[in-house]
Every structure is written in C-alpha cells, then in structure tokens.
Design an enzyme around this catalytic site. Structure first.
Site, PDB file in Angstrom:
ATOM      1  N   PHE A 131       0.859  -1.186   0.000  1.00  0.00           N
ATOM      2  CA  PHE A 131       0.000   0.000   0.000  1.00  0.00           C
ATOM      3  C   PHE A 131       0.893   1.233   0.000  1.00  0.00           C
ATOM      4  O   PHE A 131       1.749   1.376   0.869  1.00  0.00           O
ATOM      5  CB  PHE A 131      -0.925   0.032   1.216  1.00  0.00           C
ATOM      6  CG  PHE A 131      -1.881   1.190   1.167  1.00  0.00           C
ATOM      7  CD1 PHE A 131      -3.032   1.135   0.384  1.00  0.00           C
ATOM      8  CD2 PHE A 131      -1.613   2.364   1.853  1.00  0.00           C
ATOM      9  CE1 PHE A 131      -3.903   2.223   0.297  1.00  0.00           C
ATOM     10  CE2 PHE A 131      -2.476   3.462   1.780  1.00  0.00           C
ATOM     11  CZ  PHE A 131      -3.625   3.371   1.000  1.00  0.00           C
ATOM     12  N   ASP A 147       9.369   2.615   1.383  1.00  0.00           N
ATOM     13  CA  ASP A 147       8.192   3.331   1.878  1.00  0.00           C
ATOM     14  C   ASP A 147       8.158   3.128   3.391  1.00  0.00           C
ATOM     15  O   ASP A 147       7.759   2.064   3.872  1.00  0.00           O
ATOM     16  CB  ASP A 147       6.925   2.780   1.210  1.00  0.00           C
ATOM     17  CG  ASP A 147       5.657   3.476   1.705  1.00  0.00           C
ATOM     18  OD1 ASP A 147       5.725   4.159   2.750  1.00  0.00           O
ATOM     19  OD2 ASP A 147       4.602   3.322   1.063  1.00  0.00           O
ATOM     20  N   LYS A 196       3.096  10.323   8.156  1.00  0.00           N
ATOM     21  CA  LYS A 196       2.434   9.867   9.385  1.00  0.00           C
ATOM     22  C   LYS A 196       3.158  10.342  10.652  1.00  0.00           C
ATOM     23  O   LYS A 196       3.086  11.513  10.997  1.00  0.00           O
ATOM     24  CB  LYS A 196       2.295   8.345   9.358  1.00  0.00           C
ATOM     25  CG  LYS A 196       1.233   7.865   8.338  1.00  0.00           C
ATOM     26  CD  LYS A 196       0.957   6.382   8.494  1.00  0.00           C
ATOM     27  CE  LYS A 196      -0.056   5.865   7.506  1.00  0.00           C
ATOM     28  NZ  LYS A 196      -1.424   5.904   7.958  1.00  0.00           N
TER      29      LYS A 196
HETATM   30  C1  LIG Z   1       2.993   2.409   3.815  1.00  0.00           C
HETATM   31  C2  LIG Z   1       2.135   3.556   3.412  1.00  0.00           C
HETATM   32  N1  LIG Z   1       2.480   4.304   2.356  1.00  0.00           N
HETATM   33  C3  LIG Z   1       1.750   5.354   1.964  1.00  0.00           C
HETATM   34  C4  LIG Z   1       0.608   5.718   2.629  1.00  0.00           C
HETATM   35  C5  LIG Z   1      -0.197   6.893   2.150  1.00  0.00           C
HETATM   36  O1  LIG Z   1      -0.111   7.933   3.060  1.00  0.00           O
HETATM   37  P1  LIG Z   1      -1.193   9.129   3.029  1.00  0.00           P
HETATM   38  O2  LIG Z   1      -2.497   8.518   3.409  1.00  0.00           O
HETATM   39  O3  LIG Z   1      -0.670  10.117   4.037  1.00  0.00           O
HETATM   40  O4  LIG Z   1      -1.195   9.679   1.656  1.00  0.00           O
HETATM   41  C6  LIG Z   1       0.201   4.970   3.733  1.00  0.00           C
HETATM   42  C7  LIG Z   1      -1.055   5.314   4.437  1.00  0.00           C
HETATM   43  O5  LIG Z   1      -1.661   4.517   5.118  1.00  0.00           O
HETATM   44  C8  LIG Z   1       0.982   3.874   4.138  1.00  0.00           C
HETATM   45  O6  LIG Z   1       0.634   3.124   5.200  1.00  0.00           O
END
Ligand SMILES: Cc1ncc(COP(=O)(O)O)c(C=O)c1O
Length: 401
Positions: free
Chosen positions: A133, A218, A247
């Site tokens: 994700f 990520d 986050k």
């Molecule tokens: C691993 C990961 N990457 C990217 C994102 C996307 O972040 P945002 O919701 O701040 O765009 C998330 C959000 O849950 C995530 O858990």
C-alpha cells in the site's frame, strides 16, 4: 449509519459511530466523556500521543508568528528539519510534502529523473510487491497494485510491475532494461503487518546495486521510531537510495517527506517538482518538535521496552485463546494480530472494551500505540485485549456446542 443522500460528505469512509472531542496522551475522550485507550493512533500518526505539550507549544508559538509564505522564499524551519533528517539518516537531500502519497509521488519521480539525467529515459518502471500500500493517488494506486483501489479509475498509470511478496525468483525475472527501481515497505502495514526479513532487505540492496537500479523504501508507516529504530530499515543495516516518510513524523500535523542520497536526487533540479503547502512553517515547527522528542536519548529504547511487554503479553494471550488469535507479528510498536474470527469482529470486540485498533489485510488487526505509551498503559491494553479474547472465545464455544 447516516443516510447516503442526507449527509454532505463523500461516502468513501465506513466510519464508526464515535465522536471524539479531545485527546490526552494515549487516551481519546468522546463528546459524552467516555475514555478510549487509543492503540490505533490515527493509523500510526499520533506518534507522541494526543496533545503532547511540546507539540502543542510548538504549533501555538509558530501559529502566532507565521503560517505560510510559499516555497519561493527561504523557510528556516525547513532547512533545520531537513538538516536534522539528513544528519540522522542515509539521506543528503529532503523534499517536504503534506502526506504519504505525495512523498511516494516524489520518490517515484526522483527515481525516474535519476535515470533520465543519466541518459536512460527508458528506465522508468518500478517493481512493487503484492499486498503493498503506497497511497491513493493515481500513481500510488498503480504502485500498490490492489484491484479494489484501482477499479473504475480508468487506465492504470503505466510503469509499475508487481511481483509476489517474498518471491526472489519472480523478482529477478521482473527486472528488465526498463526497470528504474524497486519500491518496498520494510513491513507491509495495510497488507497485514508482514515484515520483510532483514536478510531479504540486504539481498534487495545487493540486487539493486548489481542491476544499477534504485532502492526506494516506503517508511510512511514504519518510520519515525515506530519499530524502535528511527527508521525500520536500520535493523537490517542497509541504506536505501530514496525513502518516503509521513504519518508519525508529523505527530498529527500533515507532514511527509521524500529523502534521497545526493546521487539519487541529482535529477530533481530547479523547477522539475514543487508543492504549495509542503514544508510550510507550521508543519516544520511541529516536525522539529516531534524530532526533539524522538531523538532524545532513551526514547527509542523506551519504544523497544514497551514493545517487549506487548509482545510477551500478546504471545501469552494468543496461547490461551487460539480460537481468537493465531499469531502475533511485526516489530516494535507496529504489531499485527492474526485473527481467527473475522478481524472486523475482533476490532469491534476491542472497541466494546473501549480499546481502539485498526484492521489490515490478511485478516489481521494492527496495534499502533503512541510511542509514549507507558508500561502501565501497555498492561492496561493487554488486559482489555484479554477481556475481548475471553468474550469471543466463550461465544465461539457456545456456537460450536
Ligand atoms: C505504507 C504507506 N504508504 C503510503 C501511505 C499513504 O499515506 P497518506 O495517506 O498520508 O497519503 C500509507 C497510508 O496509510 C501507508 O501506510
């Protein structure tokens, strides 16, 4: 459930009927004064809990001075936070964003531009992993590759190749002359708290070096101290070329960042990328305040200590309630409980104990407490999980009797 037509908001969220008015540390308090132990923390966002005095002070004092000036000007807080992130990580360069998906967009663009300025514009494809994700923009849903997020949004953005998680052979076969980078979460969060073993991360690093491609991590969910290191990849000893964070780094204020080595970022020259809000003075004040706390001596050791308490307690609960929890996984305070009952049932049973968690793929629930949780709060969490497991266990026995 509110009527779909009568309420003004997009119906994109299946919201629980809970209205929180304020937060204090690891606790959330509803409009009617009910207290909930918050082990979801805004899905790994409220890294220092709610209303942390140092963060409140930073936001208030910056709020009285300056909110926004645009990236056309120098923003001193941005330089300071950038330099601190550079000093604390593999990176030489930082680009600030407002969210995780934007940090990923920057990471993807950085990797493509790197090959472009190296004379290889054909190298634009990124390899990702099933269950990943990376956000909800058009490029990041293509990167995540999950059909449920892609459906109905037109042609999938070109340039992402997905391989099964942990399948080295498929990964090697997917690398071709157009491959620019490999993108991976050190622990899949939404995908069900699935950690990439340290030796696999080291193998990925070597593979990227051998093939002349970039390694993008990520760390949106795993970063900012969540696993007991500042960033999760540090456990394996590797250094990525590019990393997306968000986050927890903002502690609840919208803040993300793309970090890169000078080499990987060399294509990101003046004018090729931008943002209106990214790196604004308010976000920088809070980001710097979050780092003040996370980088304090002993903070990450505290995370590791609480994580151990949770791990031991949860292992014992899983042993005693095998009809409810079959496995405990994750690292630090990114904990996954593999549920035997539907994970939505377990999340609800815990909510009935006034204990907040969040679901994930693979029928897992995630525990992502504020990193400031105390031993006592961890024990309180364990006792609420045990109470829910006991109730579900009794219900399961009655059903099968
Ligand atoms: C691993 C990961 N990457 C990217 C994102 C996307 O972040 P945002 O919701 O701040 O765009 C998330 C959000 O849950 C995530 O858990």
């Amino acid at each position: 459930m509110t009527d779909a037509i009568a309420q003004p908001l997009y119906d994109t969220f299946a919201r629980a009927d809970l209205r929180f008015e304020r937060g204090e540390g690891v606790w959330l308090v509803t409009e009617t004064g009910e207290r909930y132990l918050d082990f979801a923390a805004g899905i790994a966002v409220n890294s220092l809990g709610h209303s942390h005095p140092h963060l409140v002070e930073a936001l208030k004092s910056q709020g009285e001075k300056l909110w926004h000036v645009s990236n056309v000007y120098e923003i001193p807080g941005q330089r300071r936070l950038g330099q601190r992130l550079v000093d604390a990580t593999f990176a030489d360069k930082v680009f600030f964003t407002n969210s995780g998906a934007e940090a990923l967009e920057c990471a993807i663009k950085t990797a493509r531009r790197y090959h472009y300025v190296n004379g290889h514009p054909e190298r634009f494809r990124i390899i990702t992993f099933e269950g990943a994700f990376h956000g909800r923009t058009l490029a990041t849903i293509a990167a995540g590759g999950q059909e449920k997020y892609l459906e109905g949004f037109g042609p999938k953005v070109e340039g992402f190749d997905q391989v099964p998680f942990g399948d080295e052979k498929a990964l090697k076969a997917a690398i071709g002359p157009e491959t620019a980078a490999i993108l991976i979460e050190p622990i899949q969060g939404e995908g069900g708290v699935r950690p990439v073993p340290d030796e696999d991360l080291r193998a990925l690093r070597k593979l990227c070096d051998d093939e002349g491609i970039l390694l993008i991590l990520d760390e949106v969910q795993t970063g900012a101290g969540r696993t007991g290191k500042l960033f999760a990849h540090e456990w394996s000893g590797i250094r990525p070329d590019i990393m997306a964070v968000a986050k927890g780094i903002g502690g609840g204020f919208p803040l993300g960042a793309c970090l890169a080595t000078a080499e990987a970022a060399k294509g990101m020259t003046a004018g090729v990328h931008g943002t209106t809000y990214g790196g604004n003075p308010l976000a920088m004040a809070v980001g710097n305040a979050v780092l003040d706390v996370i980088l304090e001596e002993g903070f990450l050791e505290h995370v590791q200590k609480i994580a151990l308490t949770m791990k031991q307690g949860l292992a014992s609960i899983a042993d005693r309630y095998p009809a409810v929890i079959s496995e405990v996984r994750g690292r630090g305070l990114l904990i996954g409980l593999k549920s035997v009952v539907p994970n939505t049932t377990l999340v609800q049973a815990l909510r009935d104990e006034h204990f907040l968690t969040v679901g994930a793929g693979d029928n897992v629930i995630r525990l992502l407490p504020p990193l400031v949780a105390s031993e006592e709060e961890a024990r309180e969490a364990l006792s609420r999980i045990e109470a829910a497991a006991e109730r579900l266990s009794v219900a399961a026995r009655q059903k099968s009797a």
